[in-house]
Motif scaffolding. Structure first.
Motif, PDB file in Angstrom:
ATOM      1  N   ALA A 225      25.032  26.894   4.537  1.00 50.91           N
ATOM      2  CA  ALA A 225      26.047  25.563   4.432  1.00 50.91           C
ATOM      3  C   ALA A 225      27.437  26.312   5.185  1.00 50.91           C
ATOM      4  CB  ALA A 225      26.403  25.088   3.306  1.00 50.91           C
ATOM      5  N   THR A 226      27.827  27.466   4.788  1.00 52.56           N
ATOM      6  CA  THR A 226      29.235  28.013   5.448  1.00 52.56           C
ATOM      7  C   THR A 226      29.129  28.325   6.815  1.00 52.56           C
ATOM      8  OG1 THR A 226      29.770  28.967   3.388  1.00 52.56           O
ATOM      9  CG2 THR A 226      30.880  29.787   5.349  1.00 52.56           C
ATOM     10  N   PHE A 227      27.735  28.721   7.358  1.00 49.88           N
ATOM     11  CA  PHE A 227      27.743  28.829   8.702  1.00 49.88           C
ATOM     12  C   PHE A 227      27.808  27.407   9.530  1.00 49.88           C
ATOM     13  CE2 PHE A 227      25.338  33.112   7.952  1.00 49.88           C
ATOM     14  CZ  PHE A 227      26.431  33.847   7.886  1.00 49.88           C
ATOM     15  N   THR A 228      26.937  26.572   8.687  1.00 47.98           N
ATOM     16  CA  THR A 228      27.037  25.379   9.319  1.00 47.98           C
ATOM     17  C   THR A 228      28.461  24.728   9.743  1.00 47.98           C
ATOM     18  OG1 THR A 228      24.999  25.070   8.550  1.00 47.98           O
ATOM     19  CG2 THR A 228      26.121  22.937   9.315  1.00 47.98           C
ATOM     20  N   GLY A 229      29.240  24.849   8.614  1.00 49.20           N
ATOM     21  CA  GLY A 229      30.642  24.271   8.650  1.00 49.20           C
ATOM     22  C   GLY A 229      31.527  25.154   9.815  1.00 49.20           C
ATOM     23  N   LEU A 230      31.186  26.466   9.784  1.00 52.15           N
ATOM     24  CA  LEU A 230      31.887  27.260  10.728  1.00 52.15           C
ATOM     25  C   LEU A 230      31.441  26.603  12.371  1.00 52.15           C
ATOM     26  CD1 LEU A 230      31.907  31.086   9.638  1.00 52.15           C
ATOM     27  CD2 LEU A 230      34.039  29.544  10.580  1.00 52.15           C
ATOM     28  N   ALA A 231      30.197  26.506  12.578  1.00 53.24           N
ATOM     29  CA  ALA A 231      29.816  26.004  13.824  1.00 53.24           C
ATOM     30  C   ALA A 231      30.072  24.574  14.219  1.00 53.24           C
ATOM     31  CB  ALA A 231      28.125  26.442  13.870  1.00 53.24           C
ATOM     32  N   ASN A 232      30.612  23.757  12.984  1.00 52.93           N
ATOM     33  CA  ASN A 232      30.439  22.477  13.131  1.00 52.93           C
ATOM     34  C   ASN A 232      29.319  21.835  13.585  1.00 52.93           C
ATOM     35  OD1 ASN A 232      31.634  19.909  12.989  1.00 52.93           O
ATOM     36  ND2 ASN A 232      32.356  19.984  15.083  1.00 52.93           N
ATOM     37  N   SER A 233      28.147  22.243  12.791  1.00 50.90           N
ATOM     38  CA  SER A 233      26.691  21.775  13.269  1.00 50.90           C
ATOM     39  C   SER A 233      25.877  20.885  12.415  1.00 50.90           C
ATOM     40  CB  SER A 233      26.129  22.989  13.633  1.00 50.90           C
ATOM     41  OG  SER A 233      24.559  22.719  14.284  1.00 50.90           O
ATOM     42  N   GLN A 234      24.750  20.954  12.185  1.00 49.31           N
ATOM     43  CA  GLN A 234      24.107  20.237  11.098  1.00 49.31           C
ATOM     44  C   GLN A 234      22.853  20.989  10.785  1.00 49.31           C
ATOM     45  OE1 GLN A 234      24.950  18.683  14.048  1.00 49.31           O
ATOM     46  NE2 GLN A 234      23.520  19.544  15.277  1.00 49.31           N
ATOM     47  N   LEU A 235      22.610  21.058   9.379  1.00 47.19           N
ATOM     48  CA  LEU A 235      21.706  21.745   8.762  1.00 47.19           C
ATOM     49  C   LEU A 235      20.800  20.717   7.550  1.00 47.19           C
ATOM     50  CD1 LEU A 235      20.898  24.840   7.971  1.00 47.19           C
ATOM     51  CD2 LEU A 235      22.476  24.433   6.028  1.00 47.19           C
ATOM     52  N   TYR A 236      19.779  21.403   7.428  1.00 47.33           N
ATOM     53  CA  TYR A 236      18.540  20.720   6.655  1.00 47.33           C
ATOM     54  C   TYR A 236      17.872  21.832   5.963  1.00 47.33           C
ATOM     55  CZ  TYR A 236      14.409  17.984   5.457  1.00 47.33           C
ATOM     56  OH  TYR A 236      13.228  17.313   4.901  1.00 47.33           O
ATOM     57  N   VAL A 237      18.151  21.900   4.673  1.00 48.17           N
ATOM     58  CA  VAL A 237      17.603  22.773   3.716  1.00 48.17           C
ATOM     59  C   VAL A 237      16.147  22.396   3.187  1.00 48.17           C
ATOM     60  CG1 VAL A 237      18.155  24.417   1.777  1.00 48.17           C
ATOM     61  CG2 VAL A 237      20.024  23.559   3.102  1.00 48.17           C
ATOM     62  N   VAL A 238      15.171  23.177   3.596  1.00 51.45           N
ATOM     63  CA  VAL A 238      13.797  22.862   3.206  1.00 51.45           C
ATOM     64  C   VAL A 238      13.424  23.194   1.569  1.00 51.45           C
ATOM     65  CG1 VAL A 238      12.863  22.707   5.468  1.00 51.45           C
ATOM     66  CG2 VAL A 238      12.687  24.871   4.083  1.00 51.45           C
ATOM     67  N   HIS A 239      12.537  22.329   1.035  1.00 49.50           N
ATOM     68  CA  HIS A 239      12.093  22.961  -0.392  1.00 49.50           C
ATOM     69  C   HIS A 239      13.155  23.451  -1.505  1.00 49.50           C
ATOM     70  CE1 HIS A 239      11.908  26.881   1.436  1.00 49.50           C
ATOM     71  NE2 HIS A 239      10.578  26.783   1.965  1.00 49.50           N
ATOM     72  N   VAL A 240      14.112  22.713  -1.647  1.00 49.48           N
ATOM     73  CA  VAL A 240      14.972  23.160  -2.529  1.00 49.48           C
ATOM     74  C   VAL A 240      14.512  22.818  -3.971  1.00 49.48           C
ATOM     75  CG1 VAL A 240      17.230  22.310  -3.884  1.00 49.48           C
ATOM     76  CG2 VAL A 240      16.774  22.449  -1.249  1.00 49.48           C
ATOM     77  N   SER A 241      14.467  24.086  -4.692  1.00 49.46           N
ATOM     78  CA  SER A 241      13.823  24.261  -5.968  1.00 49.46           C
ATOM     79  C   SER A 241      14.716  24.356  -7.218  1.00 49.46           C
ATOM     80  CB  SER A 241      12.844  25.337  -5.877  1.00 49.46           C
ATOM     81  OG  SER A 241      13.716  26.493  -6.004  1.00 49.46           O
ATOM     82  N   CYS A 242      15.865  24.409  -7.287  1.00 47.73           N
ATOM     83  CA  CYS A 242      16.786  24.696  -8.045  1.00 47.73           C
ATOM     84  C   CYS A 242      18.271  24.262  -8.210  1.00 47.73           C
ATOM     85  CB  CYS A 242      16.829  26.350  -8.495  1.00 47.73           C
ATOM     86  SG  CYS A 242      17.356  27.065  -7.032  1.00 47.73           S
ATOM     87  N   ALA A 243      18.738  24.345  -9.473  1.00 44.30           N
ATOM     88  CA  ALA A 243      20.038  23.815  -9.583  1.00 44.30           C
ATOM     89  C   ALA A 243      21.012  24.519  -8.538  1.00 44.30           C
ATOM     90  CB  ALA A 243      20.466  23.726 -11.095  1.00 44.30           C
TER      91      ALA A 243
END
Length: 472
Positions: A225-243
């Motif tokens: 997420a940090t890298f996405t903000g730096l790049a001003n890009s877009q991210l999709y995190v797959v199979h989130v499993s935990c808090a």
């Protein structure tokens, strides 16, 4: 032949209403009350919901992994998906470092050709970034309509990419209009913990979970997420499993970073204790990220309800218990990672989500179909019920009770991860582009009629006649 679906209740991501649906030439041509049935086949949906066909944004069909290949291919996998109410899958093309990206795409086209019974598209794995890869990406997007790229932060020495590769992929994706997907676990730490466990003689399946603690999923999610903000890009995190991972996604979104999150049914209803089952039965539940302590389930459900997570994929990656999972009989790290999930994704979310009041009917449709259509460049052709869109339709009985079992499922694998679970609600009839695939719970489709879908770029905005607001 024209078809008219009558007596059902239409449910979209925004509306619930009673109406008839007229289907002509594979698309919905009219929605209204008391539509004429002259010259049309009548499909009675009395007592049922009419949902847009499910979109599974996360499958691995006929994928090589761990010295073997997933049991379900594009034929058995899409048949099982259709029985479960899914009419579109997006599968992952696995690339090889040093090889042109087009080689992987051609391989996946060969795997899927003349096999799928529903429509399908591809994501593309990015394992390295160099001038050759960067020069090839525009062609991948324009010619193949592949507008989502997957970067693995885990599986060291197999799939794992370094941080530079992820960051440069994010930068390229911003310019090209693609969505970057990540498997978020710290692969270096997993590798270290795995080696230590094995050195200490800890070989049972439970150590798969203990060597992949939730903290390292949270760390990798936050880093991406940090890298996405730096790049001003877009991210999709797959199979989130935990808090831990949910928290990082929520923080990034609160900070204006364009991050989306997917979870899977296995994380909503199963927990880490399944890996402790005796006689190696725990191997049936080995996938990555691993199952978590049960309390994480409440966090995931709340994240779906509040919009911190937006989609549900199956992460379908099926291996037989006998003959494949047992490759890791004496070493948990050699158990092929993955499970058979594609068929039960929608029923579990309805039964455990809608019926138990955790999410609304409209949220259910958004989570299982509409949001993925929007994120992955398929909306409004897919993901909703409206005039002019593909007639991908599920007639769903919300009252029927059934028990999930390998004895009755349609996947090619020898066990079911949800064996014995009682659920309420089941797809009765499923249409893909206006043609029956499942009718009265029986397969009536044709092998190979599923079409490959070229997808629009991320963020391209669409309008429909029913909704004049701009949609991503």
């Amino acid at each position: 032949m024209k078809k008219v679906i009558k007596n059902g209740t239409i449910v979209t991501a925004t509306d619930i209403y009673d109406a008839d649906v007229l289907i002509e030439n594979g698309v919905i041509s009219l929605i209204g009350e008391n539509l004429s049935t002259q010259g049309a086949e009548v499909v009675d949906a009395k007592g049922c919901y009419i949902f847009p066909g499910g979109i599974d944004p996360h499958t691995h069909l006929e994928m090589p992994f761990g010295g073997t290949v997933t049991k379900d291919d594009f034929e058995t996998g899409t048949i099982a998906a259709a029985f479960g109410g899914t009419t579109t899958v997006i599968d992952f093309c696995i690339t090889e470092k040093g090889e042109p990206l087009k080689n992987a795409i051609e391989t996946w086209h060969a795997k899927s050709k003349n096999k799928a019974v529903i429509d399908y598209g591809f994501h593309l794995m990015i394992g390295e970034v160099n001038e050759a890869v960067l020069n090839e990406l525009p062609t991948v997007i324009e010619d193949e309509g592949i507008t989502s790229f997957k970067v693995f932060m885990a599986y060291k020495n197999v799939f794992q990419a370094d941080d530079e590769t992820l960051f440069r992929t994010l930068i390229a994706a911003k310019d090209l209009g693609a969505l970057v997907m990540v498997h978020a676990e710290n692969g270096d730490v997993v590798d270290y913990l795995t080696k230590k466990a094995l050195e200490q003689g800890n070989t049972d399946p439970i150590y798969h979970a203990l060597t992949r603690p939730p903290e390292i999923e949270g760390e990798a999610t936050g880093r991406a997420a940090t890298f996405t903000g730096l790049a001003n890009s877009q991210l999709y995190v797959v199979h989130v499993s935990c808090a831990d991972a949910v928290r990082k996604i929520a923080e990034a979104r609160d900070n204006g970073i364009d991050v989306w999150g997917e979870t899977c049914p296995q994380y909503l209803v199963l927990d880490q204790t399944y890996l402790e089952r005796p006689n190696f039965e725990g191997a049936k539940y080995v996938w990555s990220p691993p199952l978590r302590e049960k309390w994480n389930q409440d966090v995931l459900w709340n994240a779906l309800k509040t919009g911190q997570l937006q989609t549900i994929g199956s992460d379908q990656c099926s291996f037989d218990f006998k003959g494949q999972k047992d490759l890791g009989k004496d070493d948990f790290s050699k158990i092929p990672n993955g499970g058979p999930i594609i068929e039960d994704r929608i029923s579990i979310l309805f039964s455990e989500g809608v019926k138990k009041g955790r999410i609304t009917l409209n949220q259910f449709v958004d989570i299982t179909s509409t949001r993925s259509a929007k994120l992955f460049g398929l909306y409004p052709k897919k993901g909703t019920i409206a005039v002019g869109v593909d007639a991908d339709i599920v007639i769903f009985d919300p009252t029927v009770d059934r028990t999930i079992s390998a004895e009755t499922h349609h996947m090619a694998v020898d066990y079911n991860a949800f064996e014995g679970m009682k659920v309420t609600g089941e797809p009765v009839t499923v249409l893909s582009r206006g043609e029956f695939v499942i009718r009265d719970k029986k397969f009536v489709g044709k092998i190979g009629v599923g079409q490959y879908l070229k997808r629009a770029k991320y963020g391209e905005r669409k309008q429909t006649e029913e909704d004049n607001t701009l949609k991503i």
